[in-house]
Design an enzyme around this catalytic site. Structure first.
Site, short mmCIF file in Angstrom:
data_model
loop_
_atom_site.label_atom_id
_atom_site.label_comp_id
_atom_site.label_asym_id
_atom_site.label_seq_id
_atom_site.Cartn_x
_atom_site.Cartn_y
_atom_site.Cartn_z
N ASP A 137 0.96 -1.24 0.00
CA ASP A 137 0.06 -0.06 0.01
C ASP A 137 0.90 1.21 -0.08
O ASP A 137 1.83 1.20 -0.79
CB ASP A 137 -1.01 -0.01 1.08
CG ASP A 137 -2.06 0.79 1.13
OD1 ASP A 137 -2.31 1.93 0.98
OD2 ASP A 137 -3.17 -0.04 0.88
N HIS A 170 -3.48 6.04 3.63
CA HIS A 170 -4.40 4.77 3.40
C HIS A 170 -3.54 3.45 3.96
O HIS A 170 -4.44 2.45 4.52
CB HIS A 170 -4.45 4.66 1.77
CG HIS A 170 -5.29 3.82 1.51
ND1 HIS A 170 -4.86 2.56 0.85
CD2 HIS A 170 -6.71 3.94 0.92
CE1 HIS A 170 -5.85 1.67 0.29
NE2 HIS A 170 -6.83 2.74 0.51
N ASN A 262 -14.44 0.04 -5.79
CA ASN A 262 -15.36 0.98 -5.61
C ASN A 262 -15.91 1.42 -6.83
O ASN A 262 -16.39 2.64 -6.70
CB ASN A 262 -14.89 2.16 -4.60
CG ASN A 262 -14.50 1.68 -3.49
OD1 ASN A 262 -14.56 0.52 -3.10
ND2 ASN A 262 -13.78 2.50 -2.51
N VAL A 282 -6.12 -14.38 -6.90
CA VAL A 282 -6.33 -13.22 -5.93
C VAL A 282 -7.57 -13.34 -5.51
O VAL A 282 -8.72 -13.68 -6.20
CB VAL A 282 -5.85 -11.93 -6.53
CG1 VAL A 282 -6.18 -10.78 -5.38
CG2 VAL A 282 -4.65 -11.85 -7.01
N SER A 329 -11.27 -1.19 0.15
CA SER A 329 -10.17 -0.99 0.73
C SER A 329 -9.99 -1.39 2.29
O SER A 329 -9.00 -2.11 2.74
CB SER A 329 -9.60 0.39 0.67
OG SER A 329 -8.84 0.67 -0.62
#
Length: 504
Positions: A137, A170, A262, A282, A329
């Site tokens: 991240d 984040h 999103n 994934v 997230s």
């Protein structure tokens, strides 16, 4: 499976240039330049890298596990690059972004909602303490009082140093949901005892490139990471090289968890899961609110695998701060944290559960939401720690998969029979331990004097030999290429000896 073998198997032996008009590359490229990932047939040598510089380009990063470099080159040099005989594939280095976010247990409804508290109330040792989890991240505030005790190391791939400090926020927020310590203040994470690693691929603006993600995945393989949490993505498919990097990590035993995205809408229709969440290697995590309903923003599509809390999630921020954010997230680290708890619970129960087994456990322990079974809004449903641990303790966890053994083409030999009129091509298949592989399906492609002759498939005999007989074989130069080898319990190493034989 190596990148080169995967490309051979998919017949993608070409240079992709048309994609540069479709996907946005990293913003760091100067005007008239593009950021690219270049895959070579052989590991790039000095001449390959010098060529890039001579064209006014710059090599930004090389990789240790695939013959690829990340470079910035003038748009006009793409055609010249395509003519390099050692270049196998060129793809845009697609820009990624953090997926948007707008007493302790009482502060974190999501942790309680998936019953993470059951793990450490049922067995205080189940906190993920033996598990390595990497948050890929914007970095982590490694001095935050809720994170410092669990921080175990990392790397900053944006600035190329060993200090993955978070200048965006984040990554710190995701890390708190996953791994904030249980110390009676602030917040507590899903797995408050994990070994937490920070891999910084997003800058202060929450942007980055997939080339840094590839480097982070290689770092994870080299450092024995068990789970990755990936709350970033792109809407467009970044291409074959990036997908192969995630496959390599998955095959190395890493469980990759990613935010679905999103990009959803209020109707809940459409296939809008982003990348890397959409990859088969994934786990794509959608979001739910406290009523177990899908918030409008949560991406939908067949790739959605599980759901987790993703609205008004209170967690850590840099400078010892806290705040509530919403987004997939936030759902992603809930799931990565639960995976860590299941791994440790399996170890405590003396069960060998690999990444595929943990993935199946996550699905099997879900509380079904939406349509019965897996659906495009919630996947298998809401993750639940209590159900997962109960399955492990009941001995119902999937066993570790048996790793297939490598096999190879050890030799290609030629034999003339029937007074030298017929030719037999003998392809020998052996295992990694040197034993003949019986019943392997071998496919070959023959050329005669440089022109295609035909494709043939045979099974190996008790000696591990596939015999291809060419009746009335004419004189000339015969070239044999092995195009595929398959056998139960084995995987071909992809190396083709490619023999040439002159029949006189």
């Amino acid at each position: 499976m190596t990148l080169y073998r995967a490309l051979l198997g998919s017949r993608l032996i070409l240079v992709v240039l048309c994609l540069f008009g479709v996907f946005q590359t990293a913003q760091a490229a100067p005007p008239g330049h593009v950021d690219v990932l270049i895959c070579y047939k052989k590991w790039p040598v000095l001449n390959d890298l010098t060529f890039i510089r001579n064209q006014g380009g710059e090599v930004r990063r090389s990789f240790s596990r695939m013959p690829v470099c990340a470079a910035t080159i003038p748009q006009a040099a793409l055609n010249l690059l395509a003519k390099n005989p050692n270049v196998l594939l060129v793809e845009p280095d697609v820009e990624i972004h953090a997926i948007g976010y707008q007493d302790e247990l009482n502060n974190v409804w999501g942790v309680e909602h998936i019953e993470s508290d059951y793990a450490f109330l049922h067995n205080p040792s189940i906190t993920g303490a033996q598990v390595k989890v990497a948050v890929i991240d914007s970095g982590i505030d490694i001095d935050h009082p809720d994170l410092a005790a669990n921080y175990a190391g990392g790397y900053d791939f944006v600035n190329n140093d060993n200090n993955p400090d978070d200048d965006n926020g984040h990554g710190t927020h995701c890390a708190g949901t996953l791994a904030a310590v249980a110390d009676g203040q602030g917040v507590v994470g899903v797995a408050p005892g994990v070994k937490l690693y920070a891999l910084k691929v997003l800058d202060r603006n929450g942007s980055g490139s997939f080339s840094d993600v590839i480097a982070a995945l290689e770092w994870c393989i080299d450092n024995g990471i068990h789970v990755t949490s990936n709350s970033y993505g792109s809407d467009g498919d970044p291409g074959f090289i990036v997908e192969q990097a995630f496959i390599d990590a998955y095959e190395a035993g890493i469980l990759n968890v990613a935010a679905a995205g999103n990009s959803g809408d209020s109707s809940g229709t459409g296939n809008n899961v982003g990348y890397p969440a959409r990859y088969d290697s994934v786990i794509a995590v959608a979001a739910v609110n406290q009523s177990n309903s899908r918030p409008y923003f949560s991406s939908t599509g067949p790739a959605v695998e599980v759901s987790a809390p993703g609205t008004q999630i209170y967690s850590t921020l840099p400078n010892d701060d806290y705040a509530s954010y919403s987004g997939t997230s936030m759902a992603c680290p809930h799931t990565a944290g639960m995976a860590a708890l299941l791994i440790q619970a399996g170890l405590d129960a003396s069960l060998s559960i690999d990444n595929r087994g943990v993935r199946q456990l996550l699905a099997d322990s879900c509380i079904d939401l939406g349509d019965s079974g897996r659906d495009s809004l919630y996947g298998y449903g809401l993750i639940n720690v209590r159900n997962g641990i109960n399955l492990i303790e009941a001995g119902l966890a999937p066993p570790a998969a048996v790793e297939p053994e490598l096999m190879s083409v050890s030799a290609i030999r030629f034999k003339l029979v029937r007074n030298n009129r017929d030719m037999i091509v003998r392809v020998f298949i052996t295992s990694e331990s040197g034993e003949p592989v019986v019943g392997a399906r071998v496919s070959v492609f023959l050329k005669l004097n440089g022109k295609p002759y035909g494709s043939f498939t045979k099974l190996t005999n008790i000696n591990g030999v596939a015999n291809f007989r060419i009746n009335n074989a004419v004189r000339g130069y015969w070239r044999v290429s092995v195009t595929d080898v398959t056998a139960d319990g084995y995987v071909w190493d992809g190396v083709d000896p490619n023999r040439l034989y002159r029949k006189r």
